[in-house]
Motif scaffolding. Structure first.
Motif, PDB file in Angstrom:
ATOM      1  N   ARG A 162       0.835  -1.212   0.000  1.00 23.91           N
ATOM      2  CA  ARG A 162       0.000   0.000   0.000  1.00 23.91           C
ATOM      3  C   ARG A 162       0.863   1.253   0.000  1.00 23.91           C
ATOM      4  N   ILE A 163       1.982   1.222   0.730  1.00 23.84           N
ATOM      5  CA  ILE A 163       2.898   2.365   0.728  1.00 23.84           C
ATOM      6  C   ILE A 163       3.391   2.640  -0.683  1.00 23.84           C
ATOM      7  N   LYS A 171      10.219  -3.207  -9.070  1.00 25.33           N
ATOM      8  CA  LYS A 171       9.190  -2.405  -9.730  1.00 25.33           C
ATOM      9  C   LYS A 171       8.465  -1.481  -8.746  1.00 25.33           C
ATOM     10  N   THR A 172       8.967  -1.388  -7.521  1.00 24.95           N
ATOM     11  CA  THR A 172       8.253  -0.663  -6.476  1.00 24.95           C
ATOM     12  C   THR A 172       9.045   0.547  -5.983  1.00 24.95           C
ATOM     13  N   LEU A 173       8.346   1.424  -5.279  1.00 25.38           N
ATOM     14  CA  LEU A 173       8.992   2.595  -4.680  1.00 25.38           C
ATOM     15  C   LEU A 173      10.021   2.160  -3.641  1.00 25.38           C
ATOM     16  N   LEU A 174       9.695   1.114  -2.875  1.00 26.24           N
ATOM     17  CA  LEU A 174      10.626   0.572  -1.893  1.00 26.24           C
ATOM     18  C   LEU A 174      11.478  -0.511  -2.545  1.00 26.24           C
ATOM     19  N   LEU A 187      -5.169   4.458   5.401  1.00 25.11           N
ATOM     20  CA  LEU A 187      -4.904   5.890   5.316  1.00 25.11           C
ATOM     21  C   LEU A 187      -3.651   6.308   6.082  1.00 25.11           C
ATOM     22  N   GLN A 188      -3.096   5.395   6.884  1.00 20.74           N
ATOM     23  CA  GLN A 188      -1.907   5.744   7.664  1.00 20.74           C
ATOM     24  C   GLN A 188      -0.722   6.171   6.797  1.00 20.74           C
ATOM     25  N   PRO A 189      -0.432   5.488   5.672  1.00 19.29           N
ATOM     26  CA  PRO A 189       0.681   5.967   4.835  1.00 19.29           C
ATOM     27  C   PRO A 189       0.471   7.395   4.338  1.00 19.29           C
ATOM     28  N   ALA A 190      -0.781   7.724   3.957  1.00 19.87           N
ATOM     29  CA  ALA A 190      -1.074   9.076   3.487  1.00 19.87           C
ATOM     30  C   ALA A 190      -0.945  10.088   4.613  1.00 19.87           C
TER      31      ALA A 190
END
Length: 447
Positions: free
Chosen positions: A158-159, A218-221, A294-297
């Motif tokens: 999700r992040i 392929k991910t942001l992390l 919603l915690q990551p946002a």
């Protein structure tokens, strides 16, 4: 989906529907296999096996608790680091967290496997009841090193913006676990250990699939060379403590409740308590999914010092949680008999009467439960683990134990009312915490 744009640019209400709705469905789907577990065990193996499952379940959840601590505890600082544009630091936290989860799963799993018979006997169970509970717990303990990471990787997806991918993966996990359990119990006629093996197999397959985007870069992390340090570990533990304490404290309370129920009403009372927990297991994931998604946002915008945006996102979270909870009150109060028969189609008059009463009293819990739940999530997302932990431990352990003593003269009715009374006290505590922190939470944005 570009998570940076999603968290920082998308209008808050639209962001809520993009992130929270799939998140709620995702968590509901991931929890659905537990409900199916109870349904299949109750239908195929009978009341003793269903009671044994519920006796062992608190220890199963404890087995996942440490991994959840690391997964949630790392997600908050990762999101805040990304908001501060500290990508290298975020990648290191991500990599170290994955290693820590696998190692802790092996250690806790080994301990639970060895001590399972003693723990179940300590609950007061004997004979076939104890043997079935031990079998169930030991399968989860054996699979622990490769299954406990599933909830953490869900947060990491999700992040990175894989919100719908995470949702579909959890749906697939529930479907696969359910199909395997139907096969193992309904066709192969395996025992209760087959139910646990089916769930663990479904989790294992989906955990492998979930990591494919990370392995393919392929991910942001991204995985990197791990650099462990005491400050990072303390930060992970601090941010993950509210969820961990909630899991541990809640399981301690469940163990205490089960021990009392074994003595007050035997297998029948334990089975009814299990039905309440399965009902809660259907509602709580919806609340958790909305708030957790919603915690990551929230963390990203808190790190970027966009405080007004944080408040707007949280308003959506509180409103939606309240609506879901009130719907839950109505459904549980109106259909207690149908809920009972979902798990025990051939329930006798004694267990049916007891369960209907228990469910109606239990439904009162959700009139106020949503408020403390949303507040706890809010505190965690903005790196305020102390008030979040206070709400968590009080809700899961302190209030219930105090109320057991106060309501003891009411017998089983006091046990069923315990949940609603705890919820009221937790709501009052959350209100006090929000008022004490209102100046910090209402600060203006940094321009």
């Amino acid at each position: 989906m570009n998570s940076t744009v999603l968290f920082s640019k998308t209008p808050p209400v639209k962001l809520f529907f993009i992130a929270a709705f799939p998140g709620a469905i995702s968590m509901l789907a991931s929890a659905l296999y537990q409900t199916l577990d109870g349904v299949f065990v109750g239908q195929f193996l009978g009341e003793t096996a269903f009671a044994a499952l519920n006796l062992a379940m608190p220890f199963v959840i404890i087995n996942f608790a440490l991994a959840d601590l690391i997964g949630v505890g790392s997600s908050v600082p990762i999101s805040i680091c990304l908001g501060k544009k500290e990508e290298e630091k975020a990648n290191n936290i991500f990599t170290c967290s994955c290693i820590m989860i696998v190692a802790s799963g092996a250690i806790i799993g080994a301990i639970l496997f060895v001590t399972a018979p003693f723990l179940i006997q300590l609950m007061g169970a004997e004979g076939e009841f104890a043997e079935l509970a031990t079998q169930y717990l030991r399968v989860y303990a054996l699979c622990s090193p490769v299954t406990t990471i599933i909830f953490a990787v869900d947060n990491f997806l999700r992040i990175c913006g894989y919100i719908r991918g995470s949702m579909f993966l959890n749906i697939f996990m529930s479907a696969l676990s359910g199909i395997l359990e139907l096969l193992f119990l309904g066709v192969f006629r395996w025992g209760i250990w087959g139910a646990a093996l089916a769930t663990c197999s479904g989790i294992l397959v989906c955990a492998f699939i979930a990591f494919i985007p990370f392995f393919r870069k392929k991910t942001l992390l991204r995985f990197c060379r791990p650099r462990f340090n005491a400050k990072m570990i303390r930060q992970i533990i601090s941010c993950g403590s509210p969820n961990f304490l909630n899991n541990i404290a809640g399981r301690i309370t469940s163990i205490l409740m089960n021990a009392i129920l074994v003595r007050l009403g035997g297998e029948t009372a334990v089975s009814v308590y299990g039905i309440l927990m399965f009902a809660d297991g259907f509602i709580q994931p919806l609340l958790y999914g909305m708030c957790d998604s919603l915690q990551p946002a929230v963390g990203y915008n808190w790190g970027a010092r966009k405080f007004s945006r944080v408040r707007t996102i949280e308003k959506c979270c509180f409103t939606a949680s309240g609506i879901v909870s009130l719907i839950a009150v109505i459904v549980i109060a109106l259909f207690p008999e149908q809920i009972t028969k979902l798990f025990m189609a051939n329930a006798g008059s004694e267990i049916l009467t007891l369960s209907v009463t228990a469910l109606r009293l239990f439904s009162l819990t959700y009139i106020t439960r949503w408020f403390s739940f949303a507040t706890q999530s809010y505190m965690l997302a903005v790196e305020k683990p102390l008030p979040a932990s206070l709400i968590s431990v009080s809700t899961a352990l302190i209030f219930p134990v105090i109320l057991i003593g106060i309501m003891w003269p009411l017998g089983l009715t006091g046990i069923w009312l315990n949940f609603a009374a705890t919820s009221i006290l937790a709501g009052l505590m959350s209100l006090i915490i929000l008022k004490k922190l209102r100046e910090e939470l209402k600060r203006p944005d940094d321009i």
